[in-house]
Design a protein around this motif. Structure first.
Motif, mmCIF file in Angstrom:
data_model
loop_
_atom_site.group_PDB
_atom_site.id
_atom_site.type_symbol
_atom_site.label_atom_id
_atom_site.label_comp_id
_atom_site.label_asym_id
_atom_site.label_seq_id
_atom_site.Cartn_x
_atom_site.Cartn_y
_atom_site.Cartn_z
ATOM 1 N N ASP A 81 37.043 51.604 2.161
ATOM 2 C CA ASP A 81 36.560 52.761 2.924
ATOM 3 C C ASP A 81 35.697 52.244 4.067
ATOM 4 N N CYS A 82 36.299 52.080 5.235
ATOM 5 C CA CYS A 82 35.612 51.441 6.352
ATOM 6 C C CYS A 82 34.380 52.219 6.812
ATOM 7 N N TYR A 83 34.464 53.552 6.808
ATOM 8 C CA TYR A 83 33.354 54.332 7.358
ATOM 9 C C TYR A 83 32.136 54.347 6.442
ATOM 10 N N SER A 84 32.309 53.897 5.206
ATOM 11 C CA SER A 84 31.151 53.781 4.314
ATOM 12 C C SER A 84 30.587 52.362 4.301
ATOM 13 N N ASP A 85 31.199 51.483 5.071
ATOM 14 C CA ASP A 85 30.742 50.084 5.148
ATOM 15 C C ASP A 85 29.899 49.902 6.406
ATOM 16 N N SER A 92 41.210 51.667 5.709
ATOM 17 C CA SER A 92 41.058 50.432 4.936
ATOM 18 C C SER A 92 41.461 49.252 5.806
ATOM 19 N N LEU A 93 40.966 48.068 5.445
ATOM 20 C CA LEU A 93 41.335 46.885 6.212
ATOM 21 C C LEU A 93 41.243 45.619 5.354
ATOM 22 N N ILE A 94 41.953 44.602 5.798
ATOM 23 C CA ILE A 94 41.855 43.265 5.222
ATOM 24 C C ILE A 94 41.716 42.296 6.387
ATOM 25 N N THR A 95 40.752 41.400 6.292
ATOM 26 C CA THR A 95 40.457 40.458 7.373
ATOM 27 C C THR A 95 40.471 39.039 6.812
ATOM 28 N N VAL A 96 41.263 38.157 7.442
ATOM 29 C CA VAL A 96 41.471 36.799 6.930
ATOM 30 C C VAL A 96 41.152 35.797 8.037
ATOM 31 N N SER A 154 31.211 40.034 19.433
ATOM 32 C CA SER A 154 30.398 38.874 19.100
ATOM 33 C C SER A 154 30.685 38.434 17.673
ATOM 34 N N ILE A 155 30.652 37.127 17.451
ATOM 35 C CA ILE A 155 30.884 36.605 16.108
ATOM 36 C C ILE A 155 29.741 36.991 15.169
ATOM 37 N N ASP A 156 28.626 37.420 15.706
ATOM 38 C CA ASP A 156 27.468 37.800 14.894
ATOM 39 C C ASP A 156 27.523 39.247 14.429
ATOM 40 N N LYS A 157 28.575 39.969 14.814
ATOM 41 C CA LYS A 157 28.638 41.387 14.484
ATOM 42 C C LYS A 157 29.939 41.729 13.762
ATOM 43 N N GLY A 158 29.881 42.801 12.969
ATOM 44 C CA GLY A 158 31.064 43.400 12.393
ATOM 45 C C GLY A 158 31.720 42.604 11.271
ATOM 46 N N ILE A 159 32.781 43.220 10.749
ATOM 47 C CA ILE A 159 33.500 42.619 9.636
ATOM 48 C C ILE A 159 34.258 41.381 10.087
ATOM 49 N N ALA A 160 34.887 41.450 11.265
ATOM 50 C CA ALA A 160 35.617 40.297 11.769
ATOM 51 C C ALA A 160 34.672 39.126 12.016
ATOM 52 N N GLY A 161 33.490 39.416 12.551
ATOM 53 C CA GLY A 161 32.517 38.366 12.791
ATOM 54 C C GLY A 161 32.047 37.707 11.501
ATOM 55 N N GLU A 162 31.820 38.529 10.464
ATOM 56 C CA GLU A 162 31.395 37.963 9.180
ATOM 57 C C GLU A 162 32.500 37.124 8.553
ATOM 58 N N CYS A 163 33.732 37.595 8.677
ATOM 59 C CA CYS A 163 34.875 36.835 8.161
ATOM 60 C C CYS A 163 34.950 35.466 8.839
ATOM 61 N N ALA A 164 34.731 35.447 10.168
ATOM 62 C CA ALA A 164 34.799 34.192 10.909
ATOM 63 C C ALA A 164 33.637 33.272 10.548
ATOM 64 N N ARG A 212 29.007 47.425 8.002
ATOM 65 C CA ARG A 212 29.448 46.369 8.913
ATOM 66 C C ARG A 212 30.519 46.853 9.888
ATOM 67 N N PHE A 213 31.168 47.961 9.569
ATOM 68 C CA PHE A 213 32.287 48.446 10.370
ATOM 69 C C PHE A 213 31.796 49.051 11.682
ATOM 70 N N ASN A 214 32.403 48.635 12.776
ATOM 71 C CA ASN A 214 32.045 49.129 14.108
ATOM 72 C C ASN A 214 32.896 50.344 14.448
ATOM 73 N N GLN A 215 32.322 51.534 14.295
ATOM 74 C CA GLN A 215 33.064 52.773 14.542
ATOM 75 C C GLN A 215 33.345 52.998 16.025
ATOM 76 N N GLU A 216 32.632 52.288 16.892
ATOM 77 C CA GLU A 216 32.792 52.481 18.327
ATOM 78 C C GLU A 216 34.219 52.175 18.779
ATOM 79 N N ILE A 217 34.828 51.167 18.137
ATOM 80 C CA ILE A 217 36.196 50.802 18.531
ATOM 81 C C ILE A 217 37.157 51.939 18.225
ATOM 82 N N ASP A 218 36.982 52.608 17.070
ATOM 83 C CA ASP A 218 37.824 53.761 16.746
ATOM 84 C C ASP A 218 37.609 54.887 17.752
ATOM 85 N N ARG A 219 36.340 55.138 18.107
ATOM 86 C CA ARG A 219 36.054 56.206 19.075
ATOM 87 C C ARG A 219 36.675 55.900 20.434
ATOM 88 N N ARG A 220 36.670 54.617 20.796
ATOM 89 C CA ARG A 220 37.215 54.224 22.094
ATOM 90 C C ARG A 220 38.733 54.322 22.113
#
Length: 424
Positions: free
Chosen positions: A96-100, A117-121, A76-86, A102-110
């Protein structure tokens, strides 16, 4: 890149970005296009993985069409770092993604992947339309910094329009005939032309462009070199690809894209001309070339430094003397010779009331029914009579005079004009 900020981008990164800009202009499958964006992003940004999330406006979701090593992801555009960027349309860097939170750890677990680290544009296309989000994961240098941000934003600016175009063609390809495709190409080309020219203190500017076919081989551009400075120098461009129609339209659009990318890294006109010329040598067929006027106007000194690569004649009206001065091209067209000779050109000094008139040859060579051309003399006479008027009035009068002269004769070449006048 933020205006006025020095860049540390190395030459190899610039070459890769220029190369991908050229490739993005070529028609290709959407999946191939996205894979090219990801591959280039990983190389120039120094990332381990990457994804392009496209925006589903109806569902208000971001979804991945390609992600290295992953299956499709929808968020959803209302969730996560990518959603906030959009939503905010701002680049986000996280060390440090795991200390943020906004980061959705579920995707890593899946997926079994560990994101550090990440950069989102954001990918913003024509008409300020949100196309999606580009995300790069795990910097090889442990974190993404300002230089990686600059490169990512340069890549995103080129990728957004290419993705937007490809999505549009993918949706309509089956339904539309060739003439509809040409209409789309014309709309895309027209949208890259500035609808409102940047303000230049002490100067008035007007521009016009009308292709002879659905798409044209002419283009103009005006770029403020530092958005933070009111009296910033302005780059002026008028270019004309040989011929008219879809081929020259692609060539001149590619030329403008390469120029804008190069300009963000350096305002050295000689270097810009040489690098762009080398790329055009590789890309254009042997019988194709581009004529171009490229100048930088300094509104504090009122000097215009320029190169006119096969583009001419140039008209400089000197108000104090009441004189029309014609200038010839300063060098050969671009895309013809590997060794581009750029002899020093004396700067053009804009005194109060002076007027610079840049016209493609469609004006000078416009023919009436009898085959007579409009010519330099008619242009010069009109400018001499109307030089005191606003540039918009002068341009309107010039177009009206050309149409009156041509009568029933059909326009056979593109018409593009850029007028620059120093206020009296």
């Amino acid at each position: 890149m933020r205006a006025g900020t020095p860049s540390l981008i190395d030459a190899s990164s610039l070459i890769l970005i220029l190369d991908v800009s050229r490739k993005l202009a070529a028609p290709c499958d959407l999946t191939e296009l996205l894979e090219l964006i990801i591959k280039t992003g990983r190389e120039v940004i120094g990332a381990d993985r990457g994804s392009v999330f496209l925006y589903d406006e109806e569902a208000k979701e971001l979804y991945s069409r390609v992600a290295t090593g992953e299956a499709q992801i929808r968020v959803s555009i209302d969730k996560g770092i990518a959603g906030e960027c959009a939503r905010k349309r701002q680049t986000i860097l996280v060390d440090d993604c795991y200390s943020d939170p906004r980061f959705n750890q579920e995707i890593d677990r899946r997926t079994g992947y560990h994101t550090k680290s990440l950069i989102t544009v954001p990918l913003i296309g024509l008409d300020d339309k949100l196309v999606g989000v580009l995300q790069m994961l795990n910097s090889k240098a442990d974190h993404f910094g300002p230089d990686e941000r600059d490169v990512a934003e340069l890549l995103a600016a080129q990728a957004a329009v290419a993705v937007q175009r490809t999505l549009l063609l993918e949706e309509r390809m089956i339904k539309l005939k060739l003439e509809h495709d040409l209409t789309i190409a014309r709309d895309i080309q027209q949208n890259i032309l500035l609808r409102r020219l940047p303000r230049c203190p002490g100067y008035s500017l007007s521009a016009f462009s009308k292709p002879a076919d659905d798409t044209g081989g002419d283009i103009y551009d005006v770029i403020r070199l530092d958005e933070r400075v009111d009296m910033s120098p302005m780059l002026l461009l008028l270019a004309d690809a040989a011929g008219h129609g879809i081929g020259p339209a692609l060539s001149v659009t590619q030329f403008r894209a390469m120029l804008r990318i190069g300009l963000r890294l350096s305002a050295d006109m000689d270097a810009l001309m040489h690098h762009v010329n080398q790329q055009l040598i590789e890309d254009l067929p042997n019988d194709r070339f581009i004529t171009a006027f490229l100048g930088i106007l300094d509104p504090t000194t009122h000097q215009l430094r320029f190169h006119a690569a096969g583009q001419g004649p140039l008209l400089h009206y000197r108000a104090a003397e009441g004189q029309v001065v014609w200038r010839d091209p300063s060098t050969v067209p671009l895309g013809m010779f590997k060794d581009l000779d750029l002899p020093p050109t004396p700067p053009l000094v804009m005194a109060p009331g002076d007027l610079l008139v840049l016209l493609t040859d469609g004006f000078y060579e416009y023919q009436d029914a009898a085959g007579q051309v409009f010519g330099k003399e008619r242009v010069g006479d009109l400018i001499h009579r109307l030089h005191a008027r606003p540039t918009s009035d002068i341009l309107g009068a010039l177009l009206a005079e050309v149409r009156r002269f041509a009568g029933s004769a059909k326009q056979i070449d593109d018409l593009t004009a850029l007028l620059v006048k120093r206020d009296a």
